[in-house]
Enzyme design. Sequence first.
Site, PDB file in Angstrom:
ATOM      1  N   ASP A 186       2.849  -6.858 -11.434  1.00  0.00           N
ATOM      2  CA  ASP A 186       4.287  -7.145 -11.318  1.00  0.00           C
ATOM      3  C   ASP A 186       4.711  -7.292  -9.857  1.00  0.00           C
ATOM      4  O   ASP A 186       5.516  -8.158  -9.522  1.00  0.00           O
ATOM      5  CB  ASP A 186       5.107  -6.041 -11.986  1.00  0.00           C
ATOM      6  N   LEU A 221     -16.202  -8.276  -4.137  1.00  0.00           N
ATOM      7  CA  LEU A 221     -17.550  -8.418  -3.569  1.00  0.00           C
ATOM      8  C   LEU A 221     -18.532  -8.795  -4.679  1.00  0.00           C
ATOM      9  O   LEU A 221     -19.319  -9.733  -4.559  1.00  0.00           O
ATOM     10  CB  LEU A 221     -17.983  -7.098  -2.925  1.00  0.00           C
ATOM     11  N   SER A 222     -18.475  -8.037  -5.764  1.00  0.00           N
ATOM     12  CA  SER A 222     -19.352  -8.322  -6.914  1.00  0.00           C
ATOM     13  C   SER A 222     -18.650  -9.347  -7.807  1.00  0.00           C
ATOM     14  O   SER A 222     -17.494  -9.695  -7.562  1.00  0.00           O
ATOM     15  CB  SER A 222     -19.610  -7.033  -7.695  1.00  0.00           C
ATOM     16  N   ARG A 258     -14.689  -4.615 -17.038  1.00  0.00           N
ATOM     17  CA  ARG A 258     -14.376  -5.279 -15.753  1.00  0.00           C
ATOM     18  C   ARG A 258     -14.035  -6.762 -15.954  1.00  0.00           C
ATOM     19  O   ARG A 258     -13.722  -7.463 -14.998  1.00  0.00           O
ATOM     20  CB  ARG A 258     -15.568  -5.169 -14.793  1.00  0.00           C
ATOM     21  N   GLU A 284      -7.254 -13.250  -5.025  1.00  0.00           N
ATOM     22  CA  GLU A 284      -7.934 -12.089  -5.608  1.00  0.00           C
ATOM     23  C   GLU A 284      -9.374 -12.138  -5.119  1.00  0.00           C
ATOM     24  O   GLU A 284     -10.022 -13.187  -5.188  1.00  0.00           O
ATOM     25  CB  GLU A 284      -7.914 -12.182  -7.141  1.00  0.00           C
ATOM     26  N   ALA A 303     -10.983  -1.013  -8.820  1.00  0.00           N
ATOM     27  CA  ALA A 303     -10.849  -0.804 -10.268  1.00  0.00           C
ATOM     28  C   ALA A 303      -9.411  -0.998 -10.761  1.00  0.00           C
ATOM     29  O   ALA A 303      -9.192  -1.246 -11.952  1.00  0.00           O
ATOM     30  CB  ALA A 303     -11.357   0.581 -10.636  1.00  0.00           C
ATOM     31  N   PRO A 316      -8.861   1.263  -4.454  1.00  0.00           N
ATOM     32  CA  PRO A 316      -9.552   2.550  -4.472  1.00  0.00           C
ATOM     33  C   PRO A 316     -11.068   2.425  -4.324  1.00  0.00           C
ATOM     34  O   PRO A 316     -11.669   1.482  -4.822  1.00  0.00           O
ATOM     35  CB  PRO A 316      -9.216   3.117  -5.861  1.00  0.00           C
ATOM     36  N   ASN A 317     -11.611   3.382  -3.618  1.00  0.00           N
ATOM     37  CA  ASN A 317     -13.057   3.555  -3.398  1.00  0.00           C
ATOM     38  C   ASN A 317     -13.652   2.541  -2.423  1.00  0.00           C
ATOM     39  O   ASN A 317     -14.821   2.680  -2.046  1.00  0.00           O
ATOM     40  CB  ASN A 317     -13.827   3.516  -4.728  1.00  0.00           C
ATOM     41  N   TYR A 355     -22.623  -3.438  -3.948  1.00  0.00           N
ATOM     42  CA  TYR A 355     -21.589  -3.840  -2.993  1.00  0.00           C
ATOM     43  C   TYR A 355     -22.118  -4.133  -1.587  1.00  0.00           C
ATOM     44  O   TYR A 355     -21.336  -4.499  -0.703  1.00  0.00           O
ATOM     45  CB  TYR A 355     -20.499  -2.758  -2.925  1.00  0.00           C
ATOM     46  N   HIS A 400      -8.377  -3.975 -13.077  1.00  0.00           N
ATOM     47  CA  HIS A 400      -8.607  -4.105 -14.507  1.00  0.00           C
ATOM     48  C   HIS A 400      -7.502  -3.509 -15.385  1.00  0.00           C
ATOM     49  O   HIS A 400      -7.532  -3.686 -16.588  1.00  0.00           O
ATOM     50  CB  HIS A 400      -9.982  -3.488 -14.856  1.00  0.00           C
TER      51      HIS A 400
HETATM   52  C1  DQA Z   1     -14.747  -4.564  -6.953  1.00  0.00           C
HETATM   53  C2  DQA Z   1     -15.034  -4.735  -8.440  1.00  0.00           C
HETATM   54  C3  DQA Z   1     -14.306  -3.695  -9.248  1.00  0.00           C
HETATM   55  O1  DQA Z   1     -14.646  -3.838 -10.622  1.00  0.00           O
HETATM   56  C4  DQA Z   1     -14.705  -2.307  -8.819  1.00  0.00           C
HETATM   57  O2  DQA Z   1     -13.978  -1.329  -9.529  1.00  0.00           O
HETATM   58  C5  DQA Z   1     -14.582  -2.113  -7.364  1.00  0.00           C
HETATM   59  C6  DQA Z   1     -15.036  -3.163  -6.467  1.00  0.00           C
HETATM   60  C7  DQA Z   1     -15.573  -5.551  -6.086  1.00  0.00           C
HETATM   61  O3  DQA Z   1     -15.183  -5.786  -4.945  1.00  0.00           O
HETATM   62  O4  DQA Z   1     -16.588  -6.038  -6.538  1.00  0.00           O
HETATM   63  O5  DQA Z   1     -14.184  -1.051  -6.898  1.00  0.00           O
HETATM   64  O6  DQA Z   1     -13.396  -4.842  -6.728  1.00  0.00           O
END
Ligand code: DQA
Length: 228
Positions: free
Chosen positions: A170, A184-185, A194, A181, A160, A93-94, A106, A163
């Site tokens: 699963d 970016l951050s 987080r 996994e 997100a 998401p996002n 980001y 988390h």
């Molecule tokens: C993220 C880190 C997550 O905590 C955050 O909710 C994101 C981006 C990252 O790529 O740094 O949406 O996955």
Amino acid sequence: MPLTAQRISPGYLGDVCQEESNRLRAGEAVQKLWAGQPGLWKDDSGHARTIANRLGWIGVLDSMRAEAPALQDLARYIKDSGVSDIVLLLSGPNLNLLGEREPAVYGTDRLDDHVETARRVAAAHGLVIEHLQSNHEGELVEAIHAARGRCAAIVINAGAFTHYAWALHDALAAFDGPIVELHLSNPNRREPWRHTSVVAPVATGSIVGFGGDGYRLALEAVAARLGG
Ligand code: DQA
């Protein structure tokens, strides 16, 4: 005159039906049907050919079973002749807002730019990327299910969902193959909520905090794991 129950019940045909049923039973009709014997109803050869064709479905399961080794050989041949493995790249998401969303955290590259990086690095290793971005957990779960037995590896930036989305955990646990996994951050340097990742325990490894370069690193890691 309207049809009545009396008229459509075996009624006066009862004896004939019984006789026919006895005849079929005595002639072992059901056994002959399953054995695909075309002479069951009539003896002439034209009729026998038609019936043999119509009874073809009876042997379908057995003939498919007999084809299995040949199909497995074909799958092996396709793989050995260098046809690419698929790597499923999932964006949570996002991430569709990358480029506009919190650029200080980001960066300014858009999701398409990262996917392009992944495709380029994948191609250099003979891999192809299948990408899905979704803001819906269930859609990501279904993509992971659909990857089972079809994709060689998964790279996932679950946003997100990382988390708390145990359904993703699963689903990933049911995938056979390397899982990377990706973030970016570096979530571990950010807010405490987080610091938990439900993806990490089922991932082969995590690449976090390298910005867009993480997509290159993730694909290099997958290629190394797949021996490419
Ligand atoms: C993220 C880190 C997550 O905590 C955050 O909710 C994101 C981006 C990252 O790529 O740094 O949406 O996955």
